[in-house]
Scaffold this motif. Structure first.
Motif, short mmCIF file in Angstrom:
data_model
loop_
_atom_site.label_atom_id
_atom_site.label_comp_id
_atom_site.label_asym_id
_atom_site.label_seq_id
_atom_site.Cartn_x
_atom_site.Cartn_y
_atom_site.Cartn_z
N LEU A 73 104.06 127.01 -14.59
CA LEU A 73 105.36 127.66 -13.77
C LEU A 73 104.67 128.18 -12.04
CD1 LEU A 73 108.52 127.96 -13.19
CD2 LEU A 73 108.13 130.07 -13.81
N PHE A 74 104.34 128.95 -12.55
CA PHE A 74 103.37 129.59 -11.17
C PHE A 74 102.39 129.28 -10.53
CE2 PHE A 74 104.95 133.41 -13.80
CZ PHE A 74 105.85 133.79 -12.89
N GLY A 75 101.16 127.98 -11.24
CA GLY A 75 100.67 127.66 -10.96
C GLY A 75 101.43 125.95 -9.98
N CYS A 76 102.42 125.83 -9.95
CA CYS A 76 102.61 124.46 -9.33
C CYS A 76 103.56 124.93 -8.16
CB CYS A 76 103.44 123.89 -10.71
SG CYS A 76 104.35 122.72 -9.50
N LEU A 120 109.82 124.97 -11.64
CA LEU A 120 110.05 124.67 -13.37
C LEU A 120 110.47 123.29 -13.79
CD1 LEU A 120 111.74 126.31 -15.11
CD2 LEU A 120 113.30 126.12 -14.41
N LEU A 121 110.70 122.64 -13.65
CA LEU A 121 110.89 121.19 -13.82
C LEU A 121 109.61 120.64 -14.61
CD1 LEU A 121 111.98 118.62 -14.79
CD2 LEU A 121 111.70 118.10 -12.24
N ASP A 122 108.48 121.00 -13.71
CA ASP A 122 107.15 120.34 -13.52
C ASP A 122 106.81 121.40 -15.49
OD1 ASP A 122 104.28 119.62 -13.87
OD2 ASP A 122 103.91 121.22 -12.78
N SER A 123 106.54 123.04 -15.20
CA SER A 123 106.53 123.10 -16.44
C SER A 123 107.05 122.83 -17.50
CB SER A 123 106.43 125.55 -16.42
OG SER A 123 108.25 124.57 -16.06
N GLN A 124 108.21 122.77 -17.79
CA GLN A 124 108.65 122.23 -19.32
C GLN A 124 108.67 120.90 -19.28
OE1 GLN A 124 111.18 124.48 -20.31
NE2 GLN A 124 110.06 125.10 -19.38
N LEU A 125 108.04 119.77 -19.04
CA LEU A 125 107.83 118.67 -18.72
C LEU A 125 106.37 118.99 -19.74
CD1 LEU A 125 108.62 116.91 -15.88
CD2 LEU A 125 109.56 116.10 -18.33
N HIS A 126 105.66 119.84 -19.18
CA HIS A 126 104.67 120.00 -19.64
C HIS A 126 104.70 120.64 -21.33
CE1 HIS A 126 102.55 119.05 -16.36
NE2 HIS A 126 101.04 118.74 -16.75
N CYS A 127 105.50 121.65 -21.41
CA CYS A 127 106.06 122.26 -22.72
C CYS A 127 106.28 120.70 -23.70
CB CYS A 127 106.79 123.67 -22.24
SG CYS A 127 107.06 124.32 -23.66
N ALA A 155 95.18 118.45 -31.20
CA ALA A 155 96.05 118.02 -31.70
C ALA A 155 95.84 117.15 -33.12
CB ALA A 155 97.12 117.63 -31.12
N CYS A 156 96.32 116.72 -33.94
CA CYS A 156 96.07 116.65 -35.13
C CYS A 156 96.28 114.52 -34.98
CB CYS A 156 96.86 116.30 -36.88
SG CYS A 156 96.42 118.20 -37.82
N ASN A 157 97.38 114.51 -34.11
CA ASN A 157 97.99 113.41 -34.10
C ASN A 157 97.84 112.37 -32.21
OD1 ASN A 157 99.93 115.05 -32.65
ND2 ASN A 157 101.29 114.13 -32.78
N ASP A 158 97.39 111.39 -32.22
CA ASP A 158 97.11 110.47 -31.18
C ASP A 158 97.57 111.30 -30.07
OD1 ASP A 158 95.75 108.32 -29.61
OD2 ASP A 158 97.75 107.46 -29.86
N THR A 159 96.92 111.57 -29.05
CA THR A 159 97.41 112.35 -27.63
C THR A 159 97.15 111.03 -26.47
OG1 THR A 159 95.51 112.98 -27.43
CG2 THR A 159 97.01 113.73 -28.96
N SER A 160 97.12 109.61 -26.46
CA SER A 160 96.85 109.27 -25.27
C SER A 160 97.86 109.07 -24.89
CB SER A 160 95.99 108.22 -26.04
OG SER A 160 97.59 107.06 -26.52
N THR A 161 99.03 108.78 -25.10
CA THR A 161 100.28 108.67 -24.44
C THR A 161 99.86 110.62 -23.79
OG1 THR A 161 101.23 106.94 -26.15
CG2 THR A 161 102.60 108.69 -24.24
N ASN A 162 100.54 111.63 -24.35
CA ASN A 162 100.17 112.54 -23.64
C ASN A 162 99.15 113.20 -22.42
OD1 ASN A 162 100.71 112.97 -26.10
ND2 ASN A 162 101.96 114.95 -25.92
N ASN A 163 98.65 112.51 -23.06
CA ASN A 163 97.35 112.45 -21.43
C ASN A 163 97.47 111.19 -20.37
OD1 ASN A 163 95.34 114.23 -22.90
ND2 ASN A 163 94.94 112.62 -23.92
N MET A 164 98.30 110.63 -20.79
CA MET A 164 98.61 109.75 -19.83
C MET A 164 99.62 110.36 -18.51
SD MET A 164 99.96 105.60 -19.67
CE MET A 164 101.88 106.42 -20.61
N LEU A 165 100.70 110.76 -19.55
CA LEU A 165 101.58 111.21 -18.52
C LEU A 165 101.16 112.81 -18.31
CD1 LEU A 165 104.53 110.77 -21.91
CD2 LEU A 165 104.70 109.75 -19.71
N THR A 166 100.34 113.24 -18.87
CA THR A 166 99.87 114.51 -17.89
C THR A 166 99.63 114.36 -16.71
OG1 THR A 166 99.61 115.42 -20.24
CG2 THR A 166 98.04 116.11 -17.87
N TYR A 167 98.68 113.20 -16.80
CA TYR A 167 98.02 112.60 -15.52
C TYR A 167 98.98 112.63 -14.36
CZ TYR A 167 93.19 112.95 -17.57
OH TYR A 167 92.03 112.92 -18.44
N ILE A 168 100.13 111.49 -14.87
CA ILE A 168 101.16 110.97 -13.90
C ILE A 168 101.74 112.64 -13.52
CG2 ILE A 168 103.28 110.08 -14.48
CD1 ILE A 168 102.22 107.90 -15.89
#
Length: 276
Positions: A73-76, A120-127, A155-168
């Motif tokens: 939130l504060f970084g954005c 706030l939107l950015d922080s909640q999406l990451h959260c 994380a124990c599960n696959d995070t490829s989708t999470n990483n891609m969305l984080t970059y977006i």
């Protein structure tokens, strides 16, 4: 360093709020930036200091998500406020006669509110992305705060989708503000080059010097942190780079805006004199 960060930014806020000469859009945005810097560094550093003193680095799952949310939130908010300040300088230099009409109090308040809502939107999406991950019990994060990149690795599960969305999300919420700053300064430089006198050019450049220094420091350390985290697999180097990003940048901003700014210096002198 944390106390110096708090003191410097609080003095900027007090100086702007107590001096009527500084009740202008530029210093209004500067005081909001100081508040964001206080929030940004207070999200991680007090917990780190407590962990050092108690020799305990424990944080709950909920506490980790809260820390991550406020950090984003504060970084954005810092990033978007720097863009708003670049727009303010663009209007001041390119449309000086219409400056007070365009940058009226209503628009300034609206820009700050929109900046906060976007952050706030950015922080909640990451959260939300992080809350979808599955973790084993007693996970040890090799960092001094809940960094999203480190959490994805744990994380124990696959995070490829999470990483891609984080970059977006990073491209949208970080790239668009940076593009706005670059475009504003392109217009500013084009306008300054048309000024016939060298003294006029110098005065115009001086008004942008502090903001440009803060932009270079913020995005320079941010890009440096990203490069170091991707190029190096050492968690220790990533943590050191994060310390520079989370402590040094908020600490230096008050010095950048006060050392070469006569208005801030006079306001601080009047504030200290009244206090004395």
């Amino acid at each position: 360093m944390y106390l110096l960060t708090m003191l410097g930014n609080l003095l900027i806020i007090l100086a702007v709020s107590s001096d009527s000469h500084l009740h202008t859009p530029m210093y209004f945005f500067l005081s909001i930036l100081s508040m964001a810097d206080i929030g940004f560094t207070s999200t991680t550093i007090p917990k780190m200091i407590l962990d050092i003193q108690t020799h305990s680095g424990v944080i709950s799952y909920a506490g980790c998500l809260i820390q991550l949310s406020f950090f984003i939130l504060f970084g954005c908010l810092d990033s978007i406020l720097l863009t708003v300040m670049a727009y303010d300088r663009f209007v001041a230099i390119c449309y000086p006669l219409h400056y007070l009409v365009i940058m009226n109090p209503r628009l300034c308040s609206l820009l700050v509110l929109v900046s906060f809502l976007i952050s706030l939107l950015d922080s909640q999406l990451h959260c939300l992305l992080t809350s979808q991950l599955s973790f084993c019990t007693n996970v040890e994060i090799p960092h001094f705060f809940c960094d999203p990149a480190q959490l994805f690795k744990m994380a124990c599960n696959d995070t490829s989708t999470n990483n891609m969305l984080t970059y977006i999300f990073s491209a949208i919420f970080g790239g668009i503000p940076l593009s706005g700053i670059v475009f504003s300064y392109y217009k500013i430089v084009s306008s300054i080059l048309k000024v016939p006198s060298s003294s006029g050019k110098y005065k115009a450049f001086v008004t942008c010097g502090s903001h440009l220094s803060a932009v270079c420091l913020f995005y320079g350390t941010g890009i440096g942190l990203y490069i170091s985290s991707t190029a190096s697999h050492s968690p220790k180097k990533g943590a050191v780079a994060s310390v520079v990003y989370t402590i040094v940048t908020p600490m230096l901003n008050p010095f950048i805006y006060s050392l070469r700014n006569r208005d801030i210096k006079r306001a601080l002198q009047r504030l200290l004199n009244r206090t004395a």
